[in-house]
Motif scaffolding. Structure first.
Motif, PDB file in Angstrom:
ATOM      1  N   GLN A 186       4.438  12.227   4.814  1.00 50.06           N
ATOM      2  CA  GLN A 186       5.725  11.664   5.188  1.00 50.06           C
ATOM      3  C   GLN A 186       5.776  10.139   5.074  1.00 50.06           C
ATOM      4  O   GLN A 186       6.790   9.584   4.635  1.00 50.06           O
ATOM      5  N   PRO A 187       4.700   9.395   5.444  1.00 50.80           N
ATOM      6  CA  PRO A 187       4.757   7.939   5.263  1.00 50.80           C
ATOM      7  C   PRO A 187       4.973   7.523   3.808  1.00 50.80           C
ATOM      8  O   PRO A 187       5.511   6.448   3.559  1.00 50.80           O
ATOM      9  N   LYS A 231       2.851   6.270  12.837  1.00 52.94           N
ATOM     10  CA  LYS A 231       3.219   6.928  11.580  1.00 52.94           C
ATOM     11  C   LYS A 231       2.476   6.337  10.393  1.00 52.94           C
ATOM     12  O   LYS A 231       2.053   7.066   9.485  1.00 52.94           O
ATOM     13  N   PHE A 232       2.291   5.019  10.356  1.00 55.06           N
ATOM     14  CA  PHE A 232       1.684   4.347   9.208  1.00 55.06           C
ATOM     15  C   PHE A 232       0.256   3.874   9.493  1.00 55.06           C
ATOM     16  O   PHE A 232      -0.287   3.081   8.723  1.00 55.06           O
ATOM     17  N   ALA A 233      -0.353   4.378  10.558  1.00 56.89           N
ATOM     18  CA  ALA A 233      -1.682   3.899  10.959  1.00 56.89           C
ATOM     19  C   ALA A 233      -2.737   4.136   9.885  1.00 56.89           C
ATOM     20  O   ALA A 233      -3.713   3.374   9.784  1.00 56.89           O
ATOM     21  N   ALA A 234      -2.565   5.170   9.065  1.00 54.83           N
ATOM     22  CA  ALA A 234      -3.570   5.474   8.036  1.00 54.83           C
ATOM     23  C   ALA A 234      -3.680   4.357   7.004  1.00 54.83           C
ATOM     24  O   ALA A 234      -4.696   4.254   6.303  1.00 54.83           O
ATOM     25  N   TYR A 235      -2.674   3.499   6.915  1.00 51.76           N
ATOM     26  CA  TYR A 235      -2.693   2.431   5.913  1.00 51.76           C
ATOM     27  C   TYR A 235      -3.418   1.190   6.426  1.00 51.76           C
ATOM     28  O   TYR A 235      -3.416   0.144   5.768  1.00 51.76           O
ATOM     29  N   ASN A 236      -4.067   1.345   7.602  1.00 49.69           N
ATOM     30  CA  ASN A 236      -4.984   0.324   8.108  1.00 49.69           C
ATOM     31  C   ASN A 236      -6.428   0.606   7.698  1.00 49.69           C
ATOM     32  O   ASN A 236      -7.316  -0.193   8.037  1.00 49.69           O
ATOM     33  N   LEU A 237      -6.686   1.718   7.014  1.00 48.58           N
ATOM     34  CA  LEU A 237      -8.061   2.060   6.658  1.00 48.58           C
ATOM     35  C   LEU A 237      -8.739   0.892   5.942  1.00 48.58           C
ATOM     36  O   LEU A 237      -8.185   0.329   4.993  1.00 48.58           O
ATOM     37  N   ALA A 238      -9.918   0.518   6.420  1.00 49.00           N
ATOM     38  CA  ALA A 238     -10.653  -0.629   5.856  1.00 49.00           C
ATOM     39  C   ALA A 238     -11.429  -0.145   4.641  1.00 49.00           C
ATOM     40  O   ALA A 238     -12.543   0.370   4.752  1.00 49.00           O
ATOM     41  N   ALA A 269      -5.592   8.292   3.111  1.00 50.23           N
ATOM     42  CA  ALA A 269      -4.457   8.012   3.990  1.00 50.23           C
ATOM     43  C   ALA A 269      -3.625   9.275   4.212  1.00 50.23           C
ATOM     44  O   ALA A 269      -3.182   9.546   5.333  1.00 50.23           O
ATOM     45  N   VAL A 270      -3.409  10.057   3.156  1.00 48.86           N
ATOM     46  CA  VAL A 270      -2.655  11.307   3.293  1.00 48.86           C
ATOM     47  C   VAL A 270      -3.429  12.299   4.163  1.00 48.86           C
ATOM     48  O   VAL A 270      -2.856  13.013   4.987  1.00 48.86           O
ATOM     49  N   ALA A 271      -4.752  12.349   3.989  1.00 44.86           N
ATOM     50  CA  ALA A 271      -5.566  13.254   4.802  1.00 44.86           C
ATOM     51  C   ALA A 271      -5.461  12.913   6.284  1.00 44.86           C
ATOM     52  O   ALA A 271      -5.486  13.797   7.150  1.00 44.86           O
ATOM     53  N   ARG A 307       0.829  -1.214   0.000  1.00 40.54           N
ATOM     54  CA  ARG A 307       0.000   0.000   0.000  1.00 40.54           C
ATOM     55  C   ARG A 307       0.861   1.261   0.000  1.00 40.54           C
ATOM     56  O   ARG A 307       0.595   2.211  -0.737  1.00 40.54           O
ATOM     57  N   THR A 308       1.901   1.261   0.833  1.00 43.52           N
ATOM     58  CA  THR A 308       2.734   2.471   0.898  1.00 43.52           C
ATOM     59  C   THR A 308       3.469   2.691  -0.416  1.00 43.52           C
ATOM     60  O   THR A 308       3.584   3.831  -0.879  1.00 43.52           O
ATOM     61  N   TYR A 309       3.966   1.621  -1.027  1.00 36.93           N
ATOM     62  CA  TYR A 309       4.708   1.788  -2.287  1.00 36.93           C
ATOM     63  C   TYR A 309       3.789   2.243  -3.422  1.00 36.93           C
ATOM     64  O   TYR A 309       4.128   3.179  -4.162  1.00 36.93           O
ATOM     65  N   LEU A 310       2.623   1.598  -3.571  1.00 40.25           N
ATOM     66  CA  LEU A 310       1.739   1.967  -4.677  1.00 40.25           C
ATOM     67  C   LEU A 310       1.156   3.360  -4.471  1.00 40.25           C
ATOM     68  O   LEU A 310       0.940   4.098  -5.444  1.00 40.25           O
ATOM     69  N   CYS A 311       0.906   3.758  -3.225  1.00 37.91           N
ATOM     70  CA  CYS A 311       0.434   5.125  -2.988  1.00 37.91           C
ATOM     71  C   CYS A 311       1.550   6.133  -3.254  1.00 37.91           C
ATOM     72  O   CYS A 311       1.288   7.245  -3.732  1.00 37.91           O
TER      73      CYS A 311
END
Length: 424
Positions: free
Chosen positions: A72-73, A104-111, A65-67, A38-42
């Motif tokens: 920075q992630p 720091k990376f919690a936004a990438y848990n969004l369901a 996720a950025v919002a 997710r982090t790489y493709l975003c």
């Protein structure tokens, strides 16, 4: 010693410094790049939306996720880690936090069901590719979500199959990536491939969620790589960039992307058979090759190389300016702060600043850059969040050093990616 350590902490606190390199062993970093995490493709989505400057994702999940967590992630897409995991993943990572186990990376848990996804074929043999930003030995385990997985609900450990469908220790490393073959499970529809990398030389562990969509499997793995791309042709050569085009590759399942190499370093990626490579130095010889990849992660052999010489950048000091200051000096050491500015009209990518580092001085610590010293020269490289300099942009970093001189002299000349800079 206590006073010196206190001074170093004060310098970091007052300058907003991030201590990223201490002259010892660098921390490991990396993430799955096929199928992309997710982090790489975003991050890649943000690069495409940012037009080569800032990161501006357009995918709805990446935007969300950025919002929530900022950009920075994305700049640090390879750093989704827990430093003291020591194999205790299920103990220290709670349900709902598997994709981003730290704040720091919690936004990438969004369901959500709209994260960027990679199309894969059930039961096929593929080549996993994992970025090796800082290589280290260890073991990778890949899990897949169970049948009936609902992407609109937080990911729990119980959503994963109980055993990994793939496990590898110390896979081959080449061209800045680990790569190994694995057979995908028999799944259909949208799933997550969850990757755990536990270092064997440290308790540090890395986590990544790769969203995938399984198509119907034939039982026949796709192991055939794309054909070799044709010889690239260079055009629009400037002092810092070149446009490359090449005859396209073919593949029985379809080519998905191309990677452009300078030596063993990937300098550009493209979904088409053309790209502009930026961040080059004036009046410098380069050679580029191209590799094609398909949906199964198979990579072609490299194309023949194309030689390019960039144009004259307009004279020494014409495209960069450096400010060097020593805000603190003590008996046997000093702190230096450096600001490098791009005074040209084109972006400078992956900047490297070089200056003389006299005998008698020894680097002890650096922040907001990685610095190496060899043969009397110091080379500073930008880190994830400041590696590129837009026209008019600046990057600041600093370092501490010991010295045998009572009054260490400031450097008088610097070069940025091979071009001499003006010094203020």
């Amino acid at each position: 010693m206590r006073k010196r350590l206190a001074a170093l902490v004060l310098v970091a606190a007052t300058t907003g410094a991030v201590l990223v390199h201490t002259g010892g062993t660098a921390v490991a970093h990396g993430s799955m790049v096929w199928p992309g995490s997710r982090t790489y493709l975003c991050y890649e989505d943000g690069r495409a939306g940012g037009g080569g400057g800032d990161l501006n994702p357009t995918n709805p999940a990446c935007v969300a996720a950025v919002a929530q967590g900022g950009k920075q992630p994305l700049w640090d897409w390879f750093g989704n880690l827990i430093s003291n995991a020591a194999g205790r993943h299920r103990e220290i990572v709670p349900d709902g936090s598997l994709c981003g186990p730290t704040t720091k990376f919690a936004a990438y848990n969004l369901a959500r069901a709209d994260w960027p996804a990679t199309q894969v074929q059930a039961n096929s043999t593929v080549t996993f590719r994992y970025n090796a930003w800082a290589p280290h030995p260890g073991t990778w385990e890949q899990y897949v979500t169970k049948d009936g997985y609902d992407p609109t609900k937080p990911l729990k450990w119980s959503d994963l199959e109980s055993v990994p469908f793939d496990k590898v220790t110390n896979p081959p490393l080449a061209n800045g990536e680990y790569a190994w073959q694995a057979r995908l499970p028999n799944k259909t529809g949208r799933h997550i491939i969850y990757s755990l990398w536990q270092r064997s030389d440290s308790p540090e562990a890395f986590y990544s969620c790769s969203d995938v969509v399984f198509g119907g499997g034939t039982g026949t793995p796709d192991t055939r790589p794309p054909s070799t791309p044709g010889t690239p042709v260079a055009s629009a050569v400037t002092s810092s960039s070149v446009r490359l085009e090449w005859p396209a590759s073919t593949d029985d399942q379809g080519v998905t992307s191309y990677r452009v190499y300078r030596g063993d370093q990937v300098v550009a990626t493209s979904a088409t058979n053309s790209v502009t490579v930026s961040g080059l130095s004036p009046n410098t010889d380069y050679s580029f090759t191209v590799v094609a990849t398909d949906a199964a992660g198979n990579a072609s052999t490299a194309s023949p190389g194309v030689a390019v010489r960039t144009t004259d950048g307009g004279g020494a000091g014409g495209s960069c300016t450096v400010t060097y200051a020593r805000p603190s000096t003590w008996s046997g050491g000093f702190t230096a702060n450096v600001t490098v500015s791009n005074s040209g009209t084109e972006a400078i990518r992956a900047w490297q600043l070089v200056w003389d580092f006299p005998a008698g001085q020894q680097l002890t610590q650096a922040w907001s850059s990685t610095i190496t010293v060899a043969d009397g020269k110091a080379t500073a490289k930008g880190v994830s969040y400041n590696a590129d300099l837009a026209p008019g942009g600046t990057a600041s970093f600093g370092f501490n050093a010991t010295t045998t001189s009572a009054a260490p002299a400031n450097p008088t000349s610097f070069s940025l990616n091979g071009s001499a800079c003006a010094v203020r």
